[in-house]
Design an enzyme around this catalytic site. Sequence first.
Site, PDB file in Angstrom:
ATOM      1  N   CYS A  50       6.864  -6.266  -5.270  1.00  0.00           N
ATOM      2  CA  CYS A  50       6.395  -6.393  -3.895  1.00  0.00           C
ATOM      3  C   CYS A  50       5.501  -5.239  -3.466  1.00  0.00           C
ATOM      4  O   CYS A  50       4.804  -5.352  -2.458  1.00  0.00           O
ATOM      5  CB  CYS A  50       7.586  -6.515  -2.940  1.00  0.00           C
ATOM      6  SG  CYS A  50       8.744  -5.139  -3.044  1.00  0.00           S
ATOM      7  N   ASN A  51       5.520  -4.129  -4.197  1.00  0.00           N
ATOM      8  CA  ASN A  51       4.647  -3.028  -3.768  1.00  0.00           C
ATOM      9  C   ASN A  51       3.873  -2.365  -4.898  1.00  0.00           C
ATOM     10  O   ASN A  51       3.384  -1.254  -4.729  1.00  0.00           O
ATOM     11  CB  ASN A  51       5.444  -1.966  -2.989  1.00  0.00           C
ATOM     12  CG  ASN A  51       6.623  -1.440  -3.776  1.00  0.00           C
ATOM     13  OD1 ASN A  51       6.650  -1.504  -5.009  1.00  0.00           O
ATOM     14  ND2 ASN A  51       7.611  -0.928  -3.068  1.00  0.00           N
TER      15      ASN A  51
END
Length: 433
Positions: A50-51
């Site tokens: 997600c990052n």
Amino acid sequence: MSVLVVGLSHRSAPVPLLERTAATGDDLVKLLNDVAGSPYVAEVMIVSTCNRVEVYAAVEKFHGGVSAITEMLSRHSGVPLDELARHLYVHYEDRAVQHMFAVACGLDSMVVGESQILGQLRAAFKLAQQEEAVGRELHEVVQRSLRVGKRAHAETGIDRAGASLVSVGLEVATRHLGPLDGTRALVVGAGSMSALAVATLSRAGVREIVVANRTHDRAVRLAGQYERTRAIELSGLDAALADADLVISCTGAPGLVVHADRLAPADRPRFFLDLALPHDIDPRVRELPGAALAGLEELRTAEEAARAIGPEATEAVRRIVAEEVADFLNAARAAAVAPTVVALRSKAAQVVEAELNRLGGRLPELDDRARAEVAQTVRRVVDKLLHAPTVRVKELASAPGGDAYATALRELFDLDPQAPEAVARADIEGTDP
């Protein structure tokens, strides 16, 4: 062969760009295989979370590897090369190893010290193994990075602040909803992040947890591990949304899962936490009365957990990373000279055997006992002469630039240039990664 990292993360790129470049499922497999098929890349593993989206590769040439990987990322994401390049970072050789170790420890995470990255690294490596995209080079650095990550968490307080996106997200939720005990929570998804969300909510004492997932059996297995938790079919999502005070979604779906125009009005505060990339929850949810939404972009400002860890633990982890990097690189450099040492000793053994055979032809009257004594003496002399230079070259090779000593050894003893490579190749082929 050298390790190369090409990637972008929350530190270098805005979340919308991360959403466009993130790859999951079949798209991730295709990207992995396409990069592996490049003539400039020998091994590859891709971490897509997600990052961060990072490509770890073993390459022969730096520029060819960087260009091939960057072009593949651009082609698969649809992001123009010039736009993508502005946000990419590149690490090579020693810096690449240091970066992977720091990532494994959680030092490079959005929330410093979060431990989910260890599972994400394992999953990335497992996929690369399944696709036969990794070999000895990446196997060694990944396995060492996982051990370093475990050591950092065991020996320091790096994760003392509940350092995960879920924990920080729930801190933000508490500001909107108040204490979470007594609330109804809905978790959409049943992967590792969703499992962490359910566990954290259960500890927080929420009144009820509902788990919704496309594969109902996975939702049932997850819900069955906790009290006050039940599973529903994804078809019942709208009804569950109407009852929930807190919604956490992290599915990996390619499009929106929670749509604002399908949410029933509510006369109470509601909080939505979107941990997916690309987003699961419609941003228009913020426009609904009483509703608040936090996604990855908002969590960037949630620095409380990082500050709560304290600088002492962070510095302790940095020291561990530096120590482990030095140890790993020293061992790798020493191992790199080993084929040259083996080739030298092999050549010496051949010379000894040739001279002993010649001596046997010139002195046929030597009995077996005398012949054995002469052979043992000659071999002992050669071993003693080679002992100091071979031990010393291994010690010198562990320092930066130490490969020059192996080159000097090959030149001084006129070794066949292909001999060390043949030894190294045989060593690799005999190793099961």
